[in-house]
Write a protein that holds these residues in place. Structure first.
Motif, short mmCIF file in Angstrom:
data_model
loop_
_atom_site.label_atom_id
_atom_site.label_comp_id
_atom_site.label_asym_id
_atom_site.label_seq_id
_atom_site.Cartn_x
_atom_site.Cartn_y
_atom_site.Cartn_z
N LYS A 1 0.83 -1.21 0.00
CA LYS A 1 0.00 0.00 0.00
C LYS A 1 0.86 1.26 0.00
CE LYS A 1 -4.18 -1.84 2.10
NZ LYS A 1 -5.10 -1.76 3.24
N LYS A 2 1.97 1.22 0.73
CA LYS A 2 2.87 2.39 0.77
C LYS A 2 3.48 2.65 -0.60
CE LYS A 2 3.41 3.38 5.31
NZ LYS A 2 3.41 4.62 5.97
N THR A 3 3.90 1.58 -1.29
CA THR A 3 4.50 1.77 -2.61
C THR A 3 3.47 2.24 -3.64
OG1 THR A 3 4.22 -0.58 -3.11
CG2 THR A 3 6.36 0.12 -2.23
N GLU A 4 2.21 1.80 -3.50
CA GLU A 4 1.14 2.25 -4.39
C GLU A 4 0.88 3.74 -4.18
OE1 GLU A 4 -2.40 -0.03 -3.95
OE2 GLU A 4 -1.54 -1.81 -4.86
N GLN A 5 0.92 4.20 -2.92
CA GLN A 5 0.68 5.62 -2.64
C GLN A 5 1.81 6.47 -3.19
OE1 GLN A 5 0.21 5.92 1.59
NE2 GLN A 5 -1.92 5.25 1.55
N ARG A 6 3.02 5.99 -3.08
CA ARG A 6 4.17 6.77 -3.58
C ARG A 6 4.18 6.83 -5.09
NH1 ARG A 6 9.18 5.06 0.38
NH2 ARG A 6 8.24 5.93 2.25
N SER A 7 3.83 5.72 -5.74
CA SER A 7 3.85 5.71 -7.20
C SER A 7 2.64 6.47 -7.77
CB SER A 7 3.86 4.28 -7.75
OG SER A 7 2.67 3.62 -7.39
N GLY A 8 1.54 6.52 -7.03
CA GLY A 8 0.36 7.23 -7.49
C GLY A 8 0.44 8.72 -7.30
N SER A 9 1.29 9.18 -6.40
CA SER A 9 1.40 10.63 -6.13
C SER A 9 2.19 11.35 -7.18
CB SER A 9 2.07 10.86 -4.79
OG SER A 9 1.34 10.26 -3.77
#
Length: 70
Positions: free
Chosen positions: A62-70
């Motif tokens: 979830k953390k990597t998805e948030q970083r890549s989506g930002s």
């Protein structure tokens, strides 16, 4: 009125509860009867550790998805 959304099936929660139950059952048997149930201890530790590691993997994902989506 808003409908309540059904939560997703949580594999880490299932593994943590199962591991905790196996460990508790082994402890109760040890206290009441003095029997050391190695099978229940092994299954309990394996499922508990699996639940923790699965939860950590999901949080990291979830953390990597948030970083890549930002």
């Amino acid at each position: 009125m808003e409908e309540k959304e059904m939560g997703e099936f949580s594999l880490p929660a299932l593994l943590l509860v199962t591991g905790f139950c196996f460990l508790t059952f082994a402890l109760v048997l040890r206290i009441l009867d003095g029997i050391n149930m190695k099978l229940f201890l092994r299954i309990g530790f394996i499922t508990f550790i699996s639940g923790v590691s699965t939860g950590v993997c999901i949080l990291l994902d979830k953390k990597t998805e948030q970083r890549s989506g930002s």
